[in-house]
Write an enzyme that holds these catalytic residues in place. Structure first.
Site, mmCIF file in Angstrom:
data_model
loop_
_atom_site.group_PDB
_atom_site.id
_atom_site.type_symbol
_atom_site.label_atom_id
_atom_site.label_comp_id
_atom_site.label_asym_id
_atom_site.label_seq_id
_atom_site.Cartn_x
_atom_site.Cartn_y
_atom_site.Cartn_z
ATOM 1 N N LYS A 96 4.547 -0.937 -35.616
ATOM 2 C CA LYS A 96 3.501 0.012 -36.018
ATOM 3 C C LYS A 96 2.751 -0.538 -37.227
ATOM 4 C CE LYS A 96 2.848 4.951 -37.090
ATOM 5 N NZ LYS A 96 3.498 6.274 -37.288
ATOM 6 N N SER A 146 1.525 10.320 -34.703
ATOM 7 C CA SER A 146 0.684 9.201 -35.064
ATOM 8 C C SER A 146 1.105 7.870 -34.438
ATOM 9 C CB SER A 146 0.672 9.033 -36.581
ATOM 10 O OG SER A 146 1.946 8.663 -37.068
ATOM 11 N N SER A 159 5.796 12.347 -35.708
ATOM 12 C CA SER A 159 5.006 11.197 -35.261
ATOM 13 C C SER A 159 5.755 10.174 -34.421
ATOM 14 C CB SER A 159 4.394 10.484 -36.469
ATOM 15 O OG SER A 159 3.278 11.205 -36.933
#
Lengths: 95, 494
Positions: free
Chosen positions: B79, B160, B184
């Site tokens: 990420k 997210s 998330s």
């Protein structure tokens, strides 16, 4: 309480975010709406309740008071938008 | 021969160890898959050299007869919130565009030390603020899933960690890192039919993870099944002196400890999670999950978490307050973007830089945070929210008197279409209604695929555990996974 244009301009200034009048007109009702929704928290009786400080019980550790880092000036400056003579540079603040 | 991109972490690791295929073949297969999937916009930076270098090391170690590292031969996605040395780490923002850290985050370093390679940096909601991956400066991630209704409306991969979820579901990587502040990891996992666990707050070091809300932020793995998450989490966890809230505890052997029998476990069903307007299919899946855990030997009890409805408003004070403080560092001086209008002074430079560098949702949250922390409002908002947070944590403590784990849906809906909720911030925030309470209490929680809705989109079930009981959470999810038999995958249209 409602969030008006003057309030938005004040908090944007505190947050150091430049904002246009058009943006203020758009953001003020959004913030008003969100803060109105948040205000339901006021109905919770919190008498005698301590505010949360740590979700998982943990003690803050102390480490030995010794130098553990340093000598990385160039690495620290490597991503600066502008650096000169080993320093970060900014617009002149003192005439 | 099997397509190597269909294999998960365990099978890749074991296959490389056994010599069934080489680590280089694995890396090459995923690198090709990533390069063909640009339409999904899941990767912001591709790093094939990193993945190949790790693969070469694994193959050389095997050829030399050495014991392979725990993740040797496994390429993963990272990420964009994790700082990776020499590779752009922008939190999908404009203000950090071009930022190449001089250091490596603790969690990513642990993964590299364990032999994993990096396929690239994954798109996400800007600064992890969003539930649909629509706030990225670099464009939306498109979910590989489509509704089976004849339309091809592009769907949200959740957020997210939307680049992570989309790329795992699309077989672009077998696993990826995620971070979870209010859901998330879990909500995007649910939206894309994969698994993802947020461990107990403090298990994974936050050092080198670009900060959003520090009292909530936790890293965790996302992968296609429970075992793969356990393997990844073992590597990602562990004490780090560089994070003051890191837990000084040994990392349990979660993979070896996996046990799908729930005999003797009491699983609580929180009645407050039956929210108005929840689709009947989610209600039905929840009931199905209850039947599955009973079948695995668990006793199911109803419990009450009375302050649940206040979790979201408390979160939307605490998280923006912490974000407004954390994001004060982006000032155009030390790293990232600088906007210097003609004749501007220092204050003008700060304001112009931040106006140009932050997206609309990030600005909205900074402004909310600044407002609730400002003089005269601090007690009414922030202190009150932290008191409510204490009550929410206490609700869980009371529930643990009658149960060991909680079972809930992960999200109140299946994946929605891109654009469907972006006009109404509160509608978007409500997507996190089932994930935020456990975040506020710092508890481990995991999403596991349960089934498909009537248009063929995945739905997830969430298991929440006591602090430090990741094993219990993983075991219950394994029991569900075995019974759900979830094998659905998106057609490769990209």
């Amino acid at each position: 309480m409602s969030v008006d244009a003057a309030t938005v301009k004040k908090i944007a200034s505190l947050a150091r975010i430049a904002i246009t009048d058009e943006e203020v007109a758009k953001i003020a009702p959004e913030l008003d709406n969100i803060l109105g929704w948040i205000e339901q928290l006021g109905e919770v009786d919190c008498t005698g309740v301590e505010p949360m400080t740590a979700v998982i019980a943990n003690t803050l550790r102390l480490r030995d008071d010794v130098v553990t880092d340093g000598g990385k000036r160039d690495a620290v400056l490597a991503n600066a938008p502008q650096a000169e003579h080993g320093f970060f540079t900014v617009p002149k603040v003192i005439e | 021969m099997t397509d190597l991109t269909d294999l998960g972490v365990r099978d890749l690791r074991d296959g490389v160890r056994a010599g069934t295929f080489s680590a280089r073949e694995v890396a090459d297969s995923f690198i090709v898959a990533v390069s063909k999937a640009k339409q999904l916009n899941a990767f912001l930076v591709e790093t094939p050299d990193h993945a190949i270098a790790a693969a070469k090391e694994a193959d050389a170690a095997r050829a030399a007869g050495e014991t392979l590292k725990p993740l040797a031969g496994v390429p993963i996605g990272m990420k964009d919130l994790f700082c990776t040395k020499g590779v752009q780490s922008a939190a999908a923002s404009h203000i950090l565009e071009g930022f190449k850290p001089e250091y490596e985050s603790t969690v990513s370093q642990k993964l590299w030390d364990a032999g994993a390679g990096m396929l690239g940096k994954l798109n996400m909601d800007q600064f992890a603020m969003g539930s649909s991956n629509e706030t990225s400066y670099f464009g939306d991630v498109i979910s590989p899933w489509r509704r089976a209704d004849g339309g091809n409306a592009p769907l949200a991969p959740g957020g997210s960690s939307g680049g992570s979820s989309a790329s795992i579901a699309a077989r672009l990587c077998p696993a990826a890192t995620g971070t979870d502040t209010g859901g998330s990891i879990r909500q995007p996992a649910a939206f894309t039919g994969i698994a993802g666990i947020k461990p107990t707050y403090g298990r994974c070091s936050r050092w080198g993870i670009i900060a959003f809300a520090s009292s909530l932020d936790q890293a965790g793995p996302m992968a296609r099944d429970v075992r793969d998450c356990a393997i990844m989490l073992e590597t990602m966890s562990g004490f780090d002196a560089k994070d003051s809230t890191s837990l000084q505890l040994d990392v349990p052997k979660w993979e070896a400890g996996l046990n799908a029998s729930l005999a003797g476990k009491r699983i609580g069903i929180p009645k407050e999670y039956r929210v108005d307007g929840m689709p009947a299919e989610i209600e039905a899946l929840w009931q199905q999950g209850i039947d599955w855990v009973k079948d695995a030997g668990a006793d199911v009890v109803e419990v009450s978490l009375p302050h649940t409805k206040y979790a979201l408003p408390a979160y939307y004070i605490i998280a923006p307050a912490e974000a407004s403080s954390n994001l004060a560092r982006y000032d155009g001086v030390r790293y990232g973007l600088r906007e210097l209008p003609e004749g501007a002074n220092l204050q003008d430079m700060y304001a112009a830089t931040r106006a140009a560098g932050f997206g609309a949702e990030v600005k909205r949250r900074i402004l909310i945070g600044t407002y609730v922390l400002s003089a005269g409002f601090y007690d009414a908002y922030y202190t009150q929210a932290q008191k409510v947070r204490t009550l929410i944590a206490r609700d869980f403590d009371r529930a643990w008197e009658t149960c060991d784990l909680l079972l809930t849906p992960t999200a109140p809906s299946a994946a929605f279409a891109l654009g469907e909720k972006s006009a109404d911030p509160i509608a978007m925030y409500l997507n996190d209604v089932f994930t935020v309470p456990s975040s506020l209490a710092g508890l481990p929680a995991m999403s596991v695929p349960g089934g498909l809705d009537k248009v063929g989109l995945p739905l997830g079930l969430q298991v929440i555990g006591k602090a430090l009981d990741e094993q219990g959470v993983l075991d219950a999810c394994l029991a569900i996974e075995e019974r759900a038999g979830f094998k659905a995958r998106p057609d490769a249209w990209w």
